[in-house]
Design an enzyme around this catalytic site. Sequence first.
Site, PDB file in Angstrom:
ATOM      1  N   HIS A  98       0.844  -1.194   0.000  1.00  0.00           N
ATOM      2  CA  HIS A  98       0.000   0.000   0.000  1.00  0.00           C
ATOM      3  C   HIS A  98       0.878   1.242   0.000  1.00  0.00           C
ATOM      4  O   HIS A  98       1.785   1.365   0.820  1.00  0.00           O
ATOM      5  CB  HIS A  98      -0.917   0.018   1.227  1.00  0.00           C
ATOM      6  CG  HIS A  98      -1.630   1.318   1.402  1.00  0.00           C
ATOM      7  ND1 HIS A  98      -1.343   2.192   2.416  1.00  0.00           N
ATOM      8  CD2 HIS A  98      -2.599   1.896   0.655  1.00  0.00           C
ATOM      9  CE1 HIS A  98      -2.123   3.255   2.307  1.00  0.00           C
ATOM     10  NE2 HIS A  98      -2.890   3.094   1.243  1.00  0.00           N
ATOM     11  N   SER A  99       0.625   2.146  -0.914  1.00  0.00           N
ATOM     12  CA  SER A  99       1.294   3.438  -0.966  1.00  0.00           C
ATOM     13  C   SER A  99       2.816   3.262  -0.912  1.00  0.00           C
ATOM     14  O   SER A  99       3.386   2.591  -1.760  1.00  0.00           O
ATOM     15  CB  SER A  99       0.766   4.329   0.159  1.00  0.00           C
ATOM     16  OG  SER A  99       1.210   5.652   0.023  1.00  0.00           O
ATOM     17  N   PHE A 100       3.467   3.852   0.103  1.00  0.00           N
ATOM     18  CA  PHE A 100       4.921   3.744   0.224  1.00  0.00           C
ATOM     19  C   PHE A 100       5.387   2.292   0.335  1.00  0.00           C
ATOM     20  O   PHE A 100       6.514   1.965  -0.044  1.00  0.00           O
ATOM     21  CB  PHE A 100       5.410   4.544   1.434  1.00  0.00           C
ATOM     22  CG  PHE A 100       6.906   4.588   1.563  1.00  0.00           C
ATOM     23  CD1 PHE A 100       7.662   5.398   0.741  1.00  0.00           C
ATOM     24  CD2 PHE A 100       7.551   3.792   2.497  1.00  0.00           C
ATOM     25  CE1 PHE A 100       9.052   5.431   0.843  1.00  0.00           C
ATOM     26  CE2 PHE A 100       8.938   3.816   2.612  1.00  0.00           C
ATOM     27  CZ  PHE A 100       9.682   4.640   1.776  1.00  0.00           C
ATOM     28  N   LEU A 144      -1.232  -1.031  -4.252  1.00  0.00           N
ATOM     29  CA  LEU A 144      -2.493  -0.455  -3.813  1.00  0.00           C
ATOM     30  C   LEU A 144      -2.277   0.987  -3.423  1.00  0.00           C
ATOM     31  O   LEU A 144      -1.454   1.296  -2.564  1.00  0.00           O
ATOM     32  CB  LEU A 144      -3.027  -1.253  -2.617  1.00  0.00           C
ATOM     33  CG  LEU A 144      -4.312  -0.782  -1.967  1.00  0.00           C
ATOM     34  CD1 LEU A 144      -5.463  -0.873  -2.952  1.00  0.00           C
ATOM     35  CD2 LEU A 144      -4.586  -1.597  -0.717  1.00  0.00           C
ATOM     36  N   GLY A 168       4.711   0.031  -1.549  1.00  0.00           N
ATOM     37  CA  GLY A 168       5.038  -0.428  -2.895  1.00  0.00           C
ATOM     38  C   GLY A 168       6.530  -0.414  -3.164  1.00  0.00           C
ATOM     39  O   GLY A 168       7.053  -1.258  -3.893  1.00  0.00           O
TER      40      GLY A 168
END
Length: 110
Positions: free
Chosen positions: A85-87, A109, A89
């Site tokens: 999710h977000s960072f 995500l 990734g």
Amino acid sequence: MSTSHTDHQPATFLLVHGAWHGAWCWKKLTPLLEAAGHRVVTCTQTGLAERSHLLSKNITLEIFIQDVVNLIRWEDLNNLILVGHSFGGNAISGAADQVPEAIRHLVYLD
């Protein structure tokens, strides 16, 4: 026989949170995936949430990548659907470079 995305075979998900979160952020999703027959593993990255006692100015993206890689290795996880999710990734991308044999799919995500 080939399988398609419509087949509902159980999978193992490793869920990696974004910045300033912890594994707690998956508490609503985890039971849904498990009810569908999947295995779910979550991790909290170094220095955050219940691991906040490890917060240090020396924490880098490499530490977050190693958090994921070490969990995969120590828990002997394979054929993973690795979700960031977000960072998070960034951490799953780095982990995929180090243990590609353990990963079936990467999911980003946002």
